[in-house]
Design a protein around this motif. Structure first.
Motif, PDB file in Angstrom:
ATOM      1  N   ASP A 169       0.898  -1.280  -0.081  1.00 56.02           N
ATOM      2  CA  ASP A 169       0.002   0.006   0.092  1.00 56.02           C
ATOM      3  C   ASP A 169       0.767   1.409   0.020  1.00 56.02           C
ATOM      4  OD1 ASP A 169      -2.326  -1.433   0.026  1.00 56.02           O
ATOM      5  OD2 ASP A 169      -2.393  -1.443   2.195  1.00 56.02           O
ATOM      6  N   GLY A 170       2.056   1.205  -0.696  1.00 54.52           N
ATOM      7  CA  GLY A 170       2.904   2.388  -0.804  1.00 54.52           C
ATOM      8  C   GLY A 170       2.250   3.573  -1.347  1.00 54.52           C
ATOM      9  N   PRO A 171       1.736   3.508  -2.655  1.00 56.91           N
ATOM     10  CA  PRO A 171       1.144   4.694  -2.982  1.00 56.91           C
ATOM     11  C   PRO A 171      -0.230   5.335  -2.365  1.00 56.91           C
ATOM     12  CG  PRO A 171       1.214   2.904  -4.637  1.00 56.91           C
ATOM     13  CD  PRO A 171       1.841   2.340  -3.517  1.00 56.91           C
ATOM     14  N   ARG A 172      -0.945   4.208  -1.634  1.00 57.02           N
ATOM     15  CA  ARG A 172      -1.876   4.806  -0.645  1.00 57.02           C
ATOM     16  C   ARG A 172      -1.214   5.528   0.397  1.00 57.02           C
ATOM     17  NH1 ARG A 172      -6.226   0.380   1.027  1.00 57.02           N
ATOM     18  NH2 ARG A 172      -5.952   0.238  -1.129  1.00 57.02           N
ATOM     19  N   LEU A 173      -0.437   4.964   0.884  1.00 52.78           N
ATOM     20  CA  LEU A 173       0.263   5.479   2.032  1.00 52.78           C
ATOM     21  C   LEU A 173       0.896   6.885   1.918  1.00 52.78           C
ATOM     22  CD1 LEU A 173       1.263   5.277   5.123  1.00 52.78           C
ATOM     23  CD2 LEU A 173       3.274   4.044   4.206  1.00 52.78           C
TER      24      LEU A 173
END
Length: 380
Positions: A169-173
């Protein structure tokens, strides 16, 4: 009494209570916070691989799972191979223990003119008080060892779970962090995130390169000495010495020494000498150069950051100190204004004091000569 005094006292007490509660909560959650920090750096380390797989159309969750599964599979295979090798060597040592004991007793009898026998030595060892106490303590400590192992497995699972969420969930984080910041700050955060990914990857690359060099050097030594399982032992020394901070070197050298002892006790001494000498070469020659090139920080800064990280967070701090300091240095470098350096010999380490002193001496000699000439003219 002033009207503001009761309200100020209540506010001071409330702030003190909040500080105490926050301090208590921080100490209680310190272990979890350290695990989350380590998981974050682990996620930064696998971010390039996950990003490449996601760019080719694969879902980030699946890409992260494949990266972790590959790493766990390789680690499990390596541990199983070393476990079977170590078990075989322990069985051989137990079977050959009487021969080792006989050779030691014969050497002692020859050099110290004693009259020892293996049966007497075995009986004295089996009936000794320290052996009985050791067995009792070992039996009582089995539960403690089991608890420690279960706690270590739980921490490892926690780290991998948080790292999986951070990477998947890097982009969401990043979007969630940037959503609470103004646009100018968002660019700075994203830039810092990108620098952290690059520096962490460079640090792991340098560690992997040093592990390769260390494994190859020790493999050559094991082949020359005829130590069994030389390729596996070389991989063991390379990986453990580089990726386990502080005590990794000692753990890496203990297993080859044990196996070399089964071949020839003198080989164990040679392995010990080689491990110590190579460690000094690595610490003062290889590691500073590779770290300064891949992570782009000064060797002294790298060494000091490892010491500071160890003092603050122990083994975890030693592991993440260099990429953290490299990230901070690269991020702050964009905000530090630099100027052109003046052309002064002292900048390059050439001290000009000798030239100045010589000029002063020459001037003093000229003044003295002129004074002598004037004095001679007055006498005439």
């Amino acid at each position: 009494m002033p009207r503001w005094l009761p309200r100020a006292l209540v506010l001071a007490l409330a702030l003190y209570a909040c500080f105490q509660i926050g301090s208590w909560a921080f100490h209680q959650l310190f272990g979890l916070l350290v695990n989350i920090l380590l998981a974050f750096f682990l996620a930064l380390a696998i971010e390039p691989a996950v990003g490449r797989m996601a760019a080719r159309g694969m879902r980030r969750g699946l890409a992260t799972f494949l990266v972790f599964f590959g790493a766990l599979l390789a680690g499990a295979g390596f541990v199983a191979m070393l476990g079977s090798m170590l078990a075989g060597q322990i069985v051989d040592m137990v079977e050959n223990f009487p021969q080792y004991l006989d050779s030691l007793i014969n050497w002692t009898n020859q050099h110290f003119h004693t009259d020892l026998s293996r049966l007497e030595v075995q009986d004295s060892l089996l009936r000794s008080d320290w052996l009985q106490k050791y067995v009792q303590n070992s039996a009582s400590g089995v539960l403690d060892v089991s608890t420690t192992l279960l706690g270590g497995l739980f921490k490892l699972l926690t780290i991998f779970l948080f790292a999986f969420y951070f990477a998947a969930d890097g982009p969401r984080l990043r979007r969630g962090v940037c959503s609470v910041l103004p646009p100018a700050r968002q660019k700075e955060v994203l830039r810092a995130w990108e620098i952290a990914v690059d520096k962490t990857g460079g640090y792991l690359y340098s560690r992997g390169l040093m592990a390769l060099v260390s494994g190859a050097a020790h493999f050559v030594l094991f082949e020359i000495l005829g130590v069994p399982y030389a390729p596996a032992l070389g991989i063991w020394v390379g990986l453990v010495s580089q990726f386990i901070p502080t005590i990794g070197t000692y753990l890496a050298g203990a297993l080859p020494m044990l196996i070399a002892f089964t071949v020839d006790p003198w080989y164990a001494l040679w392995v010990l000498v080689f491990v110590v000498v190579y460690q000094q070469i690595e610490n003062y020659v290889l590691q500073p150069k590779l770290t300064s090139k891949t992570v782009d920080i000064h060797p002294a800064v790298a060494f000091g950051s490892v010491i500071a990280g160890t003092a603050l967070l122990g083994a975890v701090g030693a592991l993440i100190a260099i990429p953290a300091v490299a990230t901070l240095q690269a991020f702050l470098g964009a905000y530090v204004k630099r100027y052109d350096v003046t052309e002064d010999p002292r900048v390059h380490g050439h001290r000009g004091y000798g030239v100045a002193v010589l000029a002063r001496v020459q001037k003093a000699l000229h003044v003295k000569k002129d004074a002598a000439a004037r004095e001679g003219g007055n006498q005439e």
